[in-house]
Design a protein around this motif. Structure first.
Motif, PDB file in Angstrom:
ATOM      1  N   ASP A   3      -4.133   9.795  -6.561  1.00 35.86           N
ATOM      2  CA  ASP A   3      -4.653   9.372  -5.259  1.00 35.86           C
ATOM      3  C   ASP A   3      -5.393   8.037  -5.380  1.00 35.86           C
ATOM      4  O   ASP A   3      -5.327   7.199  -4.474  1.00 35.86           O
ATOM      5  CB  ASP A   3      -5.601  10.436  -4.696  1.00 35.86           C
ATOM      6  N   ALA A   4      -6.100   7.861  -6.511  1.00 34.22           N
ATOM      7  CA  ALA A   4      -6.810   6.589  -6.716  1.00 34.22           C
ATOM      8  C   ALA A   4      -5.818   5.436  -6.802  1.00 34.22           C
ATOM      9  O   ALA A   4      -6.032   4.368  -6.213  1.00 34.22           O
ATOM     10  CB  ALA A   4      -7.650   6.665  -7.983  1.00 34.22           C
TER      11      ALA A   4
ATOM     12  N   SER B  86      -3.015   0.808  -4.294  1.00 32.97           N
ATOM     13  CA  SER B  86      -1.753   0.267  -3.785  1.00 32.97           C
ATOM     14  C   SER B  86      -1.864  -0.066  -2.302  1.00 32.97           C
ATOM     15  O   SER B  86      -1.415  -1.132  -1.848  1.00 32.97           O
ATOM     16  CB  SER B  86      -0.625   1.273  -4.010  1.00 32.97           C
ATOM     17  N   GLN B  87      -2.485   0.820  -1.557  1.00 33.66           N
ATOM     18  CA  GLN B  87      -2.661   0.569  -0.130  1.00 33.66           C
ATOM     19  C   GLN B  87      -3.607  -0.599   0.096  1.00 33.66           C
ATOM     20  O   GLN B  87      -3.366  -1.467   0.940  1.00 33.66           O
ATOM     21  CB  GLN B  87      -3.208   1.824   0.554  1.00 33.66           C
ATOM     22  N   GLY B  88      -4.695  -0.630  -0.699  1.00 34.15           N
ATOM     23  CA  GLY B  88      -5.653  -1.720  -0.559  1.00 34.15           C
ATOM     24  C   GLY B  88      -5.061  -3.067  -0.904  1.00 34.15           C
ATOM     25  O   GLY B  88      -5.445  -4.099  -0.331  1.00 34.15           O
ATOM     26  N   VAL B  89      -4.106  -3.082  -1.835  1.00 34.33           N
ATOM     27  CA  VAL B  89      -3.450  -4.334  -2.215  1.00 34.33           C
ATOM     28  C   VAL B  89      -2.559  -4.834  -1.090  1.00 34.33           C
ATOM     29  O   VAL B  89      -2.418  -6.047  -0.883  1.00 34.33           O
ATOM     30  CB  VAL B  89      -2.623  -4.121  -3.500  1.00 34.33           C
TER      31      VAL B  89
ATOM     32  N   PHE C  24      -1.474  -9.982  -1.117  1.00 32.76           N
ATOM     33  CA  PHE C  24      -2.376  -9.195  -0.266  1.00 32.76           C
ATOM     34  C   PHE C  24      -2.183  -9.544   1.209  1.00 32.76           C
ATOM     35  O   PHE C  24      -3.134  -9.558   1.997  1.00 32.76           O
ATOM     36  CB  PHE C  24      -3.834  -9.473  -0.649  1.00 32.76           C
ATOM     37  N   SER C  25      -0.944  -9.827   1.621  1.00 34.02           N
ATOM     38  CA  SER C  25      -0.714 -10.494   2.909  1.00 34.02           C
ATOM     39  C   SER C  25      -0.707  -9.590   4.127  1.00 34.02           C
ATOM     40  O   SER C  25      -0.897 -10.070   5.232  1.00 34.02           O
ATOM     41  CB  SER C  25       0.617 -11.248   2.849  1.00 34.02           C
TER      42      SER C  25
ATOM     43  N   ALA D 132       4.503  -9.587  -8.778  1.00 34.35           N
ATOM     44  CA  ALA D 132       3.057  -9.667  -9.015  1.00 34.35           C
ATOM     45  C   ALA D 132       2.360  -8.389  -8.571  1.00 34.35           C
ATOM     46  O   ALA D 132       1.471  -7.870  -9.255  1.00 34.35           O
ATOM     47  CB  ALA D 132       2.478 -10.873  -8.277  1.00 34.35           C
ATOM     48  N   ARG D 133       2.780  -7.854  -7.416  1.00 36.60           N
ATOM     49  CA  ARG D 133       2.170  -6.620  -6.914  1.00 36.60           C
ATOM     50  C   ARG D 133       2.466  -5.454  -7.857  1.00 36.60           C
ATOM     51  O   ARG D 133       1.582  -4.671  -8.208  1.00 36.60           O
ATOM     52  CB  ARG D 133       2.670  -6.313  -5.516  1.00 36.60           C
TER      53      ARG D 133
END
Length: 568
Positions: free
Chosen positions: A320-321, A326-329, A480-481, A521-522
């Protein structure tokens, strides 16, 4: 006791012993302590009695003399063999190391590890520490005993010393015959009757010695004792009474123990009778193995289920972390605050953005003039990105540790692990340092992506306008777009800023190359974060390794017990 195949039965019992020995019950669950004791007692009795007896049915009959504190066990043993072989006295506990009395002819049966392999052997004349060690058995030869019979003076079953109590139970479980000694004053005590009840359930051969009986109470006490024995299924157990008399040089006068001595000699002297006693006890014990093994197997299964549930918790928490990172990125939240401010310092959001939208191709000279003329550097923006990513990764790592420990506290067996390892409630002390190193490594990889993609473009004005560091920062902005995590005016500002970064990169590399670099990169960042969280999760896994539970132990034990039943 007629076995289909003695060799098959022996092999089955050996397998049962090995299976029971592999069972581990380390987690603090309801009933686990009792199950651990049951497993230990099962393995001990298999080692001490069942396997030795199956391998040597013709070995001497082992009669264990047991009973309560002060019942006179040692005095009785000394009186039966006619010499002081076992220590007596008024200071309790008297019997410390167990004393095994046998004939010289039968020495070979007891000097090795055939029976009671876990107890060290000491000689009959040992003194001091060796004689007082509950972990040893003192061997004494005495030829007044008949060949084929050995007497073992055990510690008190209700001793104030825990080691003595445990040893007494172990020795009784190793007996072919239990010679239970009690007194007229204490024959109704609860502790010995619990053991007598177990002996009855296991089919152990039992004889009772009612010691120190006042002559006037003999009939009444004997009748009551016989009634109690019948109630426990021991109505056929012989009762021998010893009157309360003065001792002669520390021993009971011969005539008062003659009936018991004659009975023991008759057991030893008649091979058929001795075999009946031995086989009755062995058969009774074999008959209990299935039920006892299933109790342990059930406990092992509960342990395995609890262990699996505990192991799942940190995996879920750190998964979950990683999803949170991943979501925050991707949701644009990293373009908030400091990152957004530094981006605005670098390129602004007004005329420059409008000019880009009007035609990126006319920007070559203005871009170069903008960056060189204003002497603006991308380092503050890069630093802000590094700080934002570090906060995101560290925060989710801390939450994962807290969530995992909180969940452990609520699961069977978990609360004790958290108490023993309170450090699990927080991320490891070196997490911040690892995160900083992770981001530096990732930023280095982004620089390499830009260099590799640039190729022959490195001499172009567009490339030179930003330099590799500036282009790498723009690529991070594109990574992070997405702006799903932003609200209000932040959407227009951060979204437009990300669009600008993408347009500038596309002017240098082309749209397909930019999408490819951003994806790489992601993914690279998330791979690093996953490895970091794997290291953090490993702290929980190392704790679980300390309480490892063999997954197949319960099933193997059930199968082994069934094999013994089938071979009986």
């Amino acid at each position: 006791m007629n076995h289909k195949d003695p060799a098959e039965l022996l092999a089955a019992v050996e397998h049962l012993r090995d299976s029971a020995d592999t069972v581990r019950l380390p987690l603090v669950l309801e009933g686990a302590e009792e199950a651990r004791a049951a497993r230990q007692q099962l393995v001990q009795q298999l080692d001490d009695y069942v396997l030795p007896r199956l391998r040597s049915l013709d070995a001497p009959l082992l009669a264990v003399v047991g009973g309560s504190t002060g019942a006179g066990k040692s005095t009785l043993v000394n009186s039966l063999v006619g010499e002081q072989v076992s220590r007596t006295g008024v200071i309790r506990p008297t019997t410390r190391a167990s004393v095994l009395v046998h004939t010289e002819e039968d020495t070979r049966w007891f000097t090795g590890k055939r029976v009671l392999p876990g107890l060290a052997r000491v000689s009959g004349d040992a003194e001091g520490g060796a004689a007082d060690d509950p972990g040893s058995v003192r061997l004494v030869t005495n030829d007044s005993l008949p060949s084929g019979l050995a007497l073992l003076d055990a510690p008190d079953i209700d001793s104030v010393v825990k080691a003595n109590r445990s040893l007494s139970r172990q020795l009784l479980a190793a007996a072919d015959l239990w010679l239970f000694v009690t007194t007229a004053a204490r024959y109704a005590d609860a502790v010995p009757w619990d053991l007598l009840r177990e002996a009855s359930e296991r089919g152990t051969s039992v004889a009772v010695v009612l010691n120190r009986v006042p002559p006037e109470a003999l009939d009444q006490v004997r009748l009551h004792l016989a009634s109690m024995l019948r109630e426990q299924g021991l109505g056929k157990a012989p009762i021998f009474t010893v009157l309360e008399v003065d001792l002669n040089q520390g021993m009971i006068p011969v005539k008062h123990v003659e009936r018991l001595r004659s009975w023991l000699q008759s057991l030893a002297g008649d091979a058929r009778v001795r075999s009946v006693v031995i086989r009755r006890t062995l058969a009774g014990t074999l008959g209990t193995l299935d039920g006892r093994a299933l109790v342990v197997a059930e406990a092992a299964q509960q342990q395995a289920a609890a262990h699996a549930a505990l192991a799942k918790v940190p995996r879920t928490a750190y998964k979950d972390a990683l999803s949170g990172v991943s979501q925050g990125v991707q949701d644009g939240s990293l373009l908030r605050g400091e990152v957004l401010a530094r981006w605005q310092e670098l390129v602004g959001t007004g005329e420059f953005l409008r000019t880009v939208e009007a035609g990126i191709g006319r920007l070559r000279d203005r871009v170069a003039a903008y960056f060189t003329g204003k002497q603006v550097t991308s380092e503050p923006l890069g630093d802000a990105i590094q700080t934002g990513v570090a906060a995101l990764v560290t925060s989710h790592g801390q939450v994962a540790a807290s969530t995992a420990t909180r969940t452990w506290k609520q699961l069977p067996g978990g609360a004790e692990l958290v108490r023993e390892h309170p450090e699990l409630g927080k991320a490891s002390p070196e997490l911040s340092e690892k995160v900083e190193r992770l981001i530096r490594d990732w930023q280095g990889e982004v620089l390499e992506l830009v260099r590799d993609e640039a190729g022959s473009r490195r001499a172009t004005a567009r490339y030179l306008a930003f330099g590799v560091n500036g282009l790498a920062v723009l690529l991070m902005i594109v990574v992070f777009s997405m702006s799903a995590g932003l609200t209000g005016g932040e959407v227009a500002i951060a979204g437009g800023s990300a669009l600008l970064a993408q347009r500038l990169l596309e002017a240098v590399f082309g749209d397909q190359a930019v999408r490819s670099m951003a994806t790489k990169a992601r993914k690279a960042l998330l791979v690093h974060v996953e490895q970091l969280y794997d290291d953090e999760r490993a702290r929980f896994e190392r704790v679980l390794e300390e309480v490892a539970v063999p997954e197949q132990a319960a099933e193997e034990l059930r199968e082994a017990a069934a094999d013994v039943e089938g071979a009986r």
